[in-house]
Write a protein that holds these residues in place. Structure first.
Motif, mmCIF file in Angstrom:
data_model
loop_
_atom_site.group_PDB
_atom_site.id
_atom_site.type_symbol
_atom_site.label_atom_id
_atom_site.label_comp_id
_atom_site.label_asym_id
_atom_site.label_seq_id
_atom_site.Cartn_x
_atom_site.Cartn_y
_atom_site.Cartn_z
ATOM 1 N N LEU A 44 1.090 -1.509 0.258
ATOM 2 C CA LEU A 44 0.213 0.201 0.209
ATOM 3 C C LEU A 44 1.690 1.303 -0.111
ATOM 4 O O LEU A 44 0.749 2.330 -0.636
ATOM 5 N N THR A 45 2.086 1.282 0.529
ATOM 6 C CA THR A 45 2.625 2.594 1.085
ATOM 7 C C THR A 45 3.686 3.114 -0.491
ATOM 8 O O THR A 45 3.339 3.995 -0.547
ATOM 9 N N THR A 46 3.765 1.908 -1.591
ATOM 10 C CA THR A 46 5.026 0.935 -2.282
ATOM 11 C C THR A 46 3.510 2.452 -3.885
ATOM 12 O O THR A 46 3.005 3.313 -4.164
ATOM 13 N N ILE A 47 2.376 1.686 -3.579
ATOM 14 C CA ILE A 47 0.944 2.147 -4.450
ATOM 15 C C ILE A 47 0.932 3.396 -4.753
ATOM 16 O O ILE A 47 0.935 4.597 -5.324
ATOM 17 N N PHE A 48 1.025 4.041 -3.139
ATOM 18 C CA PHE A 48 -0.111 5.186 -2.572
ATOM 19 C C PHE A 48 1.292 6.144 -3.043
ATOM 20 O O PHE A 48 1.267 7.181 -3.243
ATOM 21 N N GLY A 49 2.354 6.143 -2.998
ATOM 22 C CA GLY A 49 3.587 6.961 -3.122
ATOM 23 C C GLY A 49 4.015 7.480 -4.784
ATOM 24 O O GLY A 49 4.376 8.030 -4.701
ATOM 25 N N ILE A 50 3.623 6.056 -5.369
ATOM 26 C CA ILE A 50 4.106 6.446 -6.864
ATOM 27 C C ILE A 50 3.040 6.955 -7.181
ATOM 28 O O ILE A 50 3.327 8.252 -7.939
ATOM 29 N N PHE A 51 1.420 6.909 -6.770
ATOM 30 C CA PHE A 51 0.862 7.758 -7.910
ATOM 31 C C PHE A 51 0.955 9.035 -7.053
ATOM 32 O O PHE A 51 -0.139 10.020 -7.076
ATOM 33 N N HIS A 52 0.725 9.588 -5.190
ATOM 34 C CA HIS A 52 0.960 10.150 -4.435
ATOM 35 C C HIS A 52 1.941 11.420 -5.550
ATOM 36 O O HIS A 52 1.475 12.403 -6.052
ATOM 37 N N VAL A 53 2.991 11.105 -5.680
ATOM 38 C CA VAL A 53 3.758 11.744 -6.150
ATOM 39 C C VAL A 53 3.804 12.576 -8.498
ATOM 40 O O VAL A 53 3.374 13.274 -8.279
ATOM 41 N N ASP A 54 2.968 11.166 -8.130
ATOM 42 C CA ASP A 54 2.502 11.391 -9.984
ATOM 43 C C ASP A 54 1.506 12.551 -9.585
ATOM 44 O O ASP A 54 0.970 13.024 -10.392
ATOM 45 N N VAL A 55 0.504 12.484 -9.343
ATOM 46 C CA VAL A 55 -0.703 13.077 -9.015
ATOM 47 C C VAL A 55 -0.155 14.452 -9.352
ATOM 48 O O VAL A 55 -0.772 15.767 -9.816
#
Length: 102
Positions: A44-55
């Motif tokens: 969850l942390t990895t997925i959130f981190g990737i999409f959070h930065v991308d947004v």
């Protein structure tokens, strides 16, 4: 049960002793739960981190340097907040003469 305890005069039956095999089984279940929680948290942390930065970088068109600066400042604020929160919990626990407030 509570009803049978009340009928018998209030004394509860003594707990049954666990064999070492049962104790090992409980430990394996506990460790399996910890491992599963750790893996889920990492995913969850990895997925959130990737999409959070991308947004912030792609959708809001925030420059990478600005995002990095904000992240750097937040890391210090978050660390100070964690230490202050732990100190407050410790003070409250010591004032209430308990080792833990939980």
């Amino acid at each position: 049960s509570l009803l049978s305890m009340q009928k018998s005069g209030g004394a509860m039956d003594s707990p049954k002793a666990y064999s070492s095999k049962q104790a090992r089984g409980d430990g394996v279940q506990f460790l399996s739960g910890l491992i599963l929680a750790g893996v889920a948290s990492t995913i969850l942390t990895t997925i959130f981190g990737i999409f959070h930065v991308d947004v912030f970088l792609q959708v809001y068109k925030l420059p990478l340097s600005t995002y990095a600066t904000g992240n750097f400042i937040f890391s210090f604020i978050n660390t100070a907040n964690d230490v202050a929160g732990a100190w407050i919990v410790d003070v409250f626990a010591s004032e209430s003469s308990r080792s833990s407030i939980i």
